[in-house]
Design an enzyme around this catalytic site. Structure first.
Site, PDB file in Angstrom:
ATOM      1  N   SER A 140       0.852  -1.190   0.000  1.00  0.00           N
ATOM      2  CA  SER A 140       0.000   0.000   0.000  1.00  0.00           C
ATOM      3  C   SER A 140       0.882   1.232   0.000  1.00  0.00           C
ATOM      4  O   SER A 140       2.037   1.197   0.451  1.00  0.00           O
ATOM      5  CB  SER A 140      -0.904   0.018   1.231  1.00  0.00           C
ATOM      6  OG  SER A 140      -1.556   1.271   1.376  1.00  0.00           O
ATOM      7  N   TYR A 153      -3.134  -0.831  10.322  1.00  0.00           N
ATOM      8  CA  TYR A 153      -2.962  -1.140   8.906  1.00  0.00           C
ATOM      9  C   TYR A 153      -1.630  -0.605   8.389  1.00  0.00           C
ATOM     10  O   TYR A 153      -0.880  -1.311   7.705  1.00  0.00           O
ATOM     11  CB  TYR A 153      -4.114  -0.534   8.107  1.00  0.00           C
ATOM     12  CG  TYR A 153      -4.048  -0.823   6.624  1.00  0.00           C
ATOM     13  CD1 TYR A 153      -4.271  -2.108   6.139  1.00  0.00           C
ATOM     14  CD2 TYR A 153      -3.759   0.195   5.717  1.00  0.00           C
ATOM     15  CE1 TYR A 153      -4.205  -2.375   4.783  1.00  0.00           C
ATOM     16  CE2 TYR A 153      -3.695  -0.072   4.357  1.00  0.00           C
ATOM     17  CZ  TYR A 153      -3.918  -1.355   3.898  1.00  0.00           C
ATOM     18  OH  TYR A 153      -3.848  -1.618   2.550  1.00  0.00           O
TER      19      TYR A 153
END
Length: 240
Positions: A140, A153
């Site tokens: 990401s 996350y």
């Protein structure tokens, strides 16, 4: 370049993983697809209906070492080799740190980090023996900077970046290429959101990320692509 290569794709039931599977199939790859639910078998069925002749599907937990080891063994028995591993399976949630439970923290690390470690460890002996292979992890853009309400996350994606960097240095002497793909906002079901929601019209699409996987995997053998970062044009983000 990918014809008859064998690729394992985790998290292939829907979203980015499913699109990666379809793109790989269109380029002639043989597929071993992994999903945590029975939906993974529907993905395999759809691929075969569209003419992909070499597709195996496995319902497995990427954080379970025994299940992943057995999956790799079955893939080798079926196809004889493994050329590509795409570590795509991942989960996410976004909330303040004090509202994050220990169970949520453990779960997201199990899937996003432990899953990458286990899948990679399972294929490495075979790739080292053949002295070839490509390991791609869908990470990401928040593996490169931080955001509020995303501590858990974001921490997993920083971990994945560090793992992949060390892996790349260990694996290169065996001819194994390692890279990460770091997308920004993608229109999928991620974090229990609605795919196709009006506010996501200008976000990246799953096919955009899948195209990056194809580009990385099909690069000539003398070429190593360490990292691809991609964002929708409308997304603002810190420059690092």
């Amino acid at each position: 370049m990918l014809k008859d290569q064998v690729a394992i794709v985790t998290g292939a039931s829907r979203g980015i993983g499913k699109e990666i599977a379809f793109q790989l199939a269109q380029h002639g790859a043989k597929l071993a697809l992994v999903g945590s639910s029975e939906t993974i078998h529907q993905t395999g069925k759809e691929l075969k209906e569209q003419g992909a002749p070499f597709v195996e599907t496995f319902q497995a937990d990427v954080a379970n070492e025994q299940q992943m080891s057995e999956l790799v063994a079955q893939t080798l028995k079926q196809f004889g080799q493994i050329d590509i591993l795409v570590n795509n399976a991942g989960i996410g949630f976004f909330k303040p740190i004090e509202e994050t439970t220990l169970e949520e923290w453990k779960k997201i690390f199990e899937v996003n980090v432990q899953g990458v470690f286990i899948g990679t460890k399972a294929v490495l002996p075979h790739m080292k023996e053949r002295r070839t292979g490509t390991i791609i992890t869908i990470s990401s853009d928040v593996g490169r900077y931080t955001i509020p309400n995303g501590a858990a996350y974001t921490a997993t994606k920083y971990a994945v970046q560090g793992f992949s960097g060390s892996l790349a240095q260990e694996a290169r002497e065996y001819g194994i290429r390692v890279g990460t793909i770091n997308p920004g906002m993608v229109d999928t079901y991620f974090a229990n959101s609605v795919q196709g929601a009006p506010e996501k019209q200008k976000w990246l699409q799953a096919r955009d990320v899948a195209n990056a996987v194809i580009y990385m995997a099909s690069a000539p053998k003398h070429m190593l692509i360490d990292e691809i970062v991609l964002h929708p044009f409308i997304q603002t983000y810190p420059v690092v």
